[in-house]
Design a protein around this motif. Sequence first.
Motif, short mmCIF file in Angstrom:
data_model
loop_
_atom_site.label_atom_id
_atom_site.label_comp_id
_atom_site.label_asym_id
_atom_site.label_seq_id
_atom_site.Cartn_x
_atom_site.Cartn_y
_atom_site.Cartn_z
N GLU A 69 -7.00 48.49 61.62
CA GLU A 69 -5.79 47.91 61.55
C GLU A 69 -5.26 47.95 60.08
O GLU A 69 -4.03 47.99 60.14
CB GLU A 69 -5.93 46.03 61.47
CG GLU A 69 -6.62 45.83 62.99
CD GLU A 69 -5.55 45.40 63.96
OE1 GLU A 69 -4.47 45.23 63.57
OE2 GLU A 69 -5.88 45.45 65.13
N THR A 70 -6.11 48.16 59.22
CA THR A 70 -5.29 48.36 57.80
C THR A 70 -5.03 49.52 57.37
O THR A 70 -3.97 49.98 56.72
CB THR A 70 -6.25 47.74 56.94
OG1 THR A 70 -7.47 48.48 57.09
CG2 THR A 70 -6.41 46.16 57.26
N GLY A 71 -5.63 50.78 57.62
CA GLY A 71 -5.47 51.88 57.19
C GLY A 71 -4.11 52.59 57.71
O GLY A 71 -3.84 52.65 58.96
N VAL A 72 -3.42 53.44 57.04
CA VAL A 72 -2.21 54.16 57.28
C VAL A 72 -2.40 55.28 58.27
O VAL A 72 -1.68 55.36 59.16
CB VAL A 72 -1.41 54.46 55.79
CG1 VAL A 72 -0.29 55.33 56.34
CG2 VAL A 72 -1.21 53.19 55.17
N GLU A 73 -3.46 55.99 57.86
CA GLU A 73 -3.66 57.07 58.65
C GLU A 73 -4.62 56.88 59.99
O GLU A 73 -5.19 57.92 60.70
CB GLU A 73 -4.54 58.14 57.85
CG GLU A 73 -3.44 58.86 56.70
CD GLU A 73 -2.39 59.40 57.29
OE1 GLU A 73 -2.33 60.13 58.08
OE2 GLU A 73 -1.14 59.15 56.56
N SER A 74 -5.16 55.42 60.29
CA SER A 74 -5.92 55.41 61.31
C SER A 74 -5.50 54.45 62.28
O SER A 74 -6.23 53.40 62.64
CB SER A 74 -7.18 54.95 60.65
OG SER A 74 -7.05 53.74 59.79
N LYS A 75 -4.18 54.66 62.72
CA LYS A 75 -3.62 53.87 63.90
C LYS A 75 -3.72 54.19 65.12
O LYS A 75 -3.46 54.01 66.29
CB LYS A 75 -2.22 54.07 63.83
CG LYS A 75 -1.63 53.59 62.38
CD LYS A 75 -1.82 52.05 62.35
CE LYS A 75 -1.00 51.49 61.12
NZ LYS A 75 -1.72 50.36 60.54
N GLY A 76 -4.99 55.20 65.26
CA GLY A 76 -5.69 55.42 66.57
C GLY A 76 -7.10 56.01 66.38
O GLY A 76 -8.01 55.67 65.27
#
Length: 144
Positions: free
Chosen positions: A38-45
């Motif tokens: 939920e928080t990471g910019v690069e980890s939206k998937g």
Amino acid sequence: SQSRNQSSPVQVNPVTVRQGPVNWTWPAQGSIIGRFSETGVESKGINIGGREGDTVMAAAAGEVVYAGSGLLRYGELVIIKHNDRFLSAYAHNSALLVAEGDQVSRGEKIAELGSTGVDTEMLHFEIRLEGKPVDPLSYLPSRS
């Protein structure tokens, strides 16, 4: 007109079932090398590892609404609209095999895996529900 009524159930266009459940499948065969946050910019998937040229498949039927490299850090990107609520995105491809406006079916090859926009060969896969990234693992079938 009576005969037309009798044949109309056969001509059901899936797009009219706009709020129905989306039938998801895995977009690539590789193992998960990055999980949703939920928080990471690069980890939206999720990131699925692989080799350049590996098959990238549509995770569900829909319409290609974007195919190109205009989004920074996504490289060669495909976005599919599945209904009024769900989109899926496929990033870092080495080759795009679909164009905007194409109708694709679940499991259809839409791209080849690559590393455009990143230094790792992988598929970055996102599911967005009403524009908000959600964890694809909550939607994809479990792998045995």
